[in-house]
Design an enzyme around this catalytic site. Structure first.
Site, PDB file in Angstrom:
ATOM      1  N   GLY A  46      -2.026   2.054  77.239  1.00 26.70           N
ATOM      2  CA  GLY A  46      -1.549   2.960  76.189  1.00 26.70           C
ATOM      3  C   GLY A  46      -2.725   3.734  75.616  1.00 26.70           C
ATOM      4  CD  GLN A  51      -6.831   4.514  71.451  1.00 22.33           C
ATOM      5  OE1 GLN A  51      -5.699   4.637  71.873  1.00 22.33           O
ATOM      6  NE2 GLN A  51      -7.610   3.499  71.781  1.00 22.33           N
ATOM      7  CB  CYS A 113      -8.226  -1.671  71.140  1.00 26.16           C
ATOM      8  SG  CYS A 113      -8.057   0.037  70.577  1.00 26.16           S
ATOM      9  CG  LEU A 114      -8.486   1.748  76.374  1.00 30.09           C
ATOM     10  CD1 LEU A 114      -7.752   2.979  76.894  1.00 30.09           C
ATOM     11  CD2 LEU A 114      -9.256   1.057  77.493  1.00 30.09           C
ATOM     12  CG  HIS A 155      -2.412  -1.627  70.178  1.00 25.81           C
ATOM     13  ND1 HIS A 155      -3.342  -2.645  70.230  1.00 25.81           N
ATOM     14  CD2 HIS A 155      -3.097  -0.486  70.484  1.00 25.81           C
ATOM     15  CE1 HIS A 155      -4.525  -2.135  70.535  1.00 25.81           C
ATOM     16  NE2 HIS A 155      -4.411  -0.818  70.695  1.00 25.81           N
ATOM     17  CD  GLU A 156      -1.346   2.554  72.204  1.00 29.20           C
ATOM     18  OE1 GLU A 156      -2.167   3.259  71.592  1.00 29.20           O
ATOM     19  OE2 GLU A 156      -1.690   1.720  73.056  1.00 29.20           O
ATOM     20  CG  HIS A 159      -4.700   3.447  67.857  1.00 26.67           C
ATOM     21  ND1 HIS A 159      -6.023   3.196  67.566  1.00 26.67           N
ATOM     22  CD2 HIS A 159      -4.420   2.694  68.949  1.00 26.67           C
ATOM     23  CE1 HIS A 159      -6.517   2.332  68.445  1.00 26.67           C
ATOM     24  NE2 HIS A 159      -5.557   2.002  69.300  1.00 26.67           N
TER      25      HIS A 159
END
Ligand code: GNR
Ligand code: NI
Length: 188
Positions: A46, A51, A113-114, A155-156, A159
């Site tokens: 995702g 991000q 997480c990236l 989670h997204e 952000h």
């Protein structure tokens, strides 16, 4: 199409609250196409627009399940064998998403997480939820989510509010995670 740079902690832009999308134009389509390319390259399941530094309420998700219908490749090491299947592409785009009726029941997943590389920790979130969102043409949809999809979209969504998964940990665990990340960067 281009791979964009992924912001990492402690970049202050990751704390920004993203703005609703109002124009469903070519710029939005280009952003989404770049987000997919960046997510597949990372690789991740995702990605939120913030991000890659764009404070808009746009998410892409692809859980890339194994395609068990396809021919697998047998892989053996350490005395046991297992089969690797090719990954199935299931790209999903969510514009201006909203979470509706999150379940009281929680599910725990080990998240990463990236934007917080190399750190993994268990997070509890509502096990299921409904999501209302728009597509690239501005059409509104609603969908019931469960399992990893429910976890990933939450989670997204975090952000978009400037929240990272480590913000759900105790202060002690979050500080340990950030210290570990700092150490790893020193040795990199
Ligand atoms: O690639 C990712 N894996 C993942 C695993 C468990 C729960 C959430 C995620 S999302 C993450 C990619 C990312 O940072 N998205 O914002
Ligand atoms: Ni993330």
């Amino acid at each position: 199409m281009a791979i964009r740079e992924i912001l990492e902690v402690p970049d202050p832009r990751l704390k920004v609250v993203s703005e609703p999308v109002t124009e469903f134009d070519d710029e939005l389509k280009e952003l989404v196409s770049d987000m997919f390319e960046t997510m597949y390259d990372a690789p991740g399941i995702g990605l939120a627009a913030i991000q890659v530094g764009v404070p808009k309420r746009v998410l892409v998700i692809d859980l890339q399940p194994e395609d068990t219908e396809a021919e697998g490749e047998v892989c053996s090491h350490g005395g046991h064998e297992h089969v690797h299947y090719p990954l199935k592409k299931e790209p999903r785009v969510f514009v201006n998403p909203e979470i509706l009726d999150p379940a009281e029941e929680l599910a725990t997943y080990q998240e990463g997480c990236l934007s917080v590389p190399e750190i993994f920790a268990d997070v509890d979130r509502p096990a299921t939820c409904r999501v209302r969102y728009q597509d690239l043409e501005g059409e509104t949809h609603e969908e019931e989510m469960e399992g990893l999809m429910a976890t990933c979209i939450q989670h997204e969504m975090d952000h978009l509010e400037g929240i990272l998964f480590i913000d759900h940990l105790s202060r002690l665990k979050r500080n340990m995670a950030l210290k570990k990340l700092k150490k790893m960067r020193e040795y990199a």
